[in-house]
Design a protein around this motif. Sequence first.
Motif, PDB file in Angstrom:
ATOM      1  N   GLY A 165      -4.802  -9.426   3.926  1.00  0.00           N
ATOM      2  CA  GLY A 165      -5.799  -8.796   3.055  1.00  0.00           C
ATOM      3  C   GLY A 165      -5.404  -7.424   2.556  1.00  0.00           C
ATOM      4  N   SER A 166      -4.589  -6.719   3.331  1.00  0.00           N
ATOM      5  CA  SER A 166      -4.185  -5.375   2.903  1.00  0.00           C
ATOM      6  C   SER A 166      -3.481  -5.418   1.552  1.00  0.00           C
ATOM      7  CB  SER A 166      -3.271  -4.746   3.955  1.00  0.00           C
ATOM      8  OG  SER A 166      -2.188  -5.613   4.247  1.00  0.00           O
ATOM      9  N   GLU A 220      -6.094  -5.439  -1.143  1.00  0.00           N
ATOM     10  CA  GLU A 220      -6.637  -4.084  -1.331  1.00  0.00           C
ATOM     11  C   GLU A 220      -5.714  -3.292  -2.257  1.00  0.00           C
ATOM     12  OE1 GLU A 220      -8.624  -3.577   3.176  1.00  0.00           O
ATOM     13  OE2 GLU A 220      -7.164  -2.120   2.449  1.00  0.00           O
ATOM     14  N   ALA A 221      -4.412  -3.400  -1.998  1.00  0.00           N
ATOM     15  CA  ALA A 221      -3.444  -2.635  -2.791  1.00  0.00           C
ATOM     16  C   ALA A 221      -3.336  -3.186  -4.212  1.00  0.00           C
ATOM     17  CB  ALA A 221      -2.072  -2.667  -2.105  1.00  0.00           C
ATOM     18  N   PRO A 242       0.818  -1.228   0.000  1.00  0.00           N
ATOM     19  CA  PRO A 242       0.000   0.000   0.000  1.00  0.00           C
ATOM     20  C   PRO A 242       0.847   1.271   0.000  1.00  0.00           C
ATOM     21  CG  PRO A 242      -0.945  -1.604   1.512  1.00  0.00           C
ATOM     22  CD  PRO A 242       0.390  -2.148   1.078  1.00  0.00           C
ATOM     23  N   PHE A 268      -6.166  -1.906  -6.088  1.00  0.00           N
ATOM     24  CA  PHE A 268      -5.993  -0.470  -6.327  1.00  0.00           C
ATOM     25  C   PHE A 268      -5.009  -0.222  -7.470  1.00  0.00           C
ATOM     26  CE2 PHE A 268      -3.806   3.528  -5.717  1.00  0.00           C
ATOM     27  CZ  PHE A 268      -4.835   4.416  -5.460  1.00  0.00           C
TER      28      PHE A 268
END
Lengths: 275, 310
Positions: A154-155, A158-159, A124, A162
């Motif tokens: 999970g992060s 997300e990235a 991220p 994105f």
Amino acid sequence: MSRSMPISVAELASRARCHVARMVHRANASHIGGCFSLADILAVLYGEALDHRPEDPTWQERDRVILSKGHAAAALYAVLAESNYFAIEELQQYGQDGSRLLTHVSHGVPGVEFSTGSLGHGLPVACGKALAAKRSGWAWRTFALLSDGELDEGSNWEAILFAGHHRLGRLTAIIDYNKIQSFGTLSEVLDLHPLADKFRAFRWDVAEVNGHDHSKLCEALAGRRPADAPPLAVIAHTVKGKGVDFMEHRLKYHYSAPRSGEQLQEVLRQLERTE
Amino acid sequence: MRTAFIEQLIVEARRNPSIFLIVGDLGYSVVEPFAAEFPRRFLNAGVAEQNMTGLAAGLASEGHHVFTYSIGNFATMRCLEQIRNDVCYHRYPVTVVAVGAGMSYGNQGMSHHCVQDIGCLRGLPHMTILSPADAKAAKACVRWLAENPSPAYLRIGKAGEPVVHAAEPSLDGPCQIVAHDGETAIVGTGPILAEAVAAAEQLNQAGRSVDVWAMTRLAPARAIDVGVLARYNRIITVEEHVAAGGLGEIIRSRLGAHRDLRSLCVPESLEAVCGSQAALRRQAGIDAIAIVRAVICSGPFAADAGAGGA
């Protein structure tokens, strides 16, 4: 002393592994296996692929590298020292009281962009850097180095979602795909297969390479992709503990250091370099 | 208060090209003017708060002063480790903006009630916490943040909070908003101060002089000088937050063993009862009636009040 003459990527990788063995032995630290699986990737980056100036670590136009698998700090410190970011002698301070060489990577060390340790943080932040560059028209690239086990977080997804959506073409995620995570193999714990398909489904370009083949890594990591291209995932198939027969593919060396002086000498002998 | 926040952020963004706003797929009917005026400094990161906060750190590391915006717990607890490691540890200028302070979201339930946030964030390194009571204070906070880029948390309400400040407050310490030369001080933080002011009006009309002070900045501890409160014989703190890590603890720790200090706060476990913010404040014992009772039940008037109190 600092290294004055350029050395080959192969020599850089070899020296880095030897430094790591001594550092981890001295500090009785963990994570030697993941350092060895990453060593060739780091050597190719700092010895060949990156646009960087060790004498000016904050040079505005440098390529950015974020070591998201911060537990492999020893390997990064070793490559940075061999690249003249700081004195090689300082590597002896790794993990010692009062040292800036924390065993999870620290931005207090010249050449280190960002501190990590908890997994799932680097990508991220790398996306943020890549977005800043894209929106400002800066040409530098951002590389995020991830472990495979870290993709459980999970992060990261997300990235990944994105970066694909925003077409961060100057962002490259390198996955150190050594197939062993903290408490088992990936196939036992949380299998990532088919990993390349997952990245492609999130609109990334993917290159799968042997993570110990310097020419293949160079091929995948060299060059400056268009700013509006899809981001690139380099899935580097690696061996945990690479270079030492009794460490390769062994979960134990996520935790254990070479205990005795004799064992360290055996490790160094196998790495084709002795003290 | 949301509108005051975005209006002031736009003012600051016009004179500071580094300001960047990221929202977590929230801000409908609030943030659009910012997005329209600064499209290259606005981003909707989607419903992904961990990534939103990491993005903010990455942008901040390259020169931006970033504001992240979402509902209370989503902007804070969902991504607490990103705030701690990526923002605070690196000392990046990222302000986490949480809308819906306390129980602003009323009948939407516990997922949207933001009552543990201050305690969670207070101990983070280099963290500034600002908790404005009204739109005037919110604007003062945004101006201060723009002038003092650092890791920060801005806790704002929703909309329609009563104005309690006569002017934009200083953030240097407690700000007096009811002055009645009293021996008792009510000290509050955030929109709950409207209840404190209402309670003070009732008490002062009844001849029991109380003053009210607003605490807008709650961290870092070294920035908090509560010396002006030392002269009071009795202090009642009120907050729309649980006791752990909240205003009551802050005041108690700064004043030491004050002889009469009571804290009104949200119980750690509220029943799952549907209610408006007013109803939930009443249930929690932090509304104006509860504050009046607490003042009467502490000190020499206690015998008048009978049983109860907070």
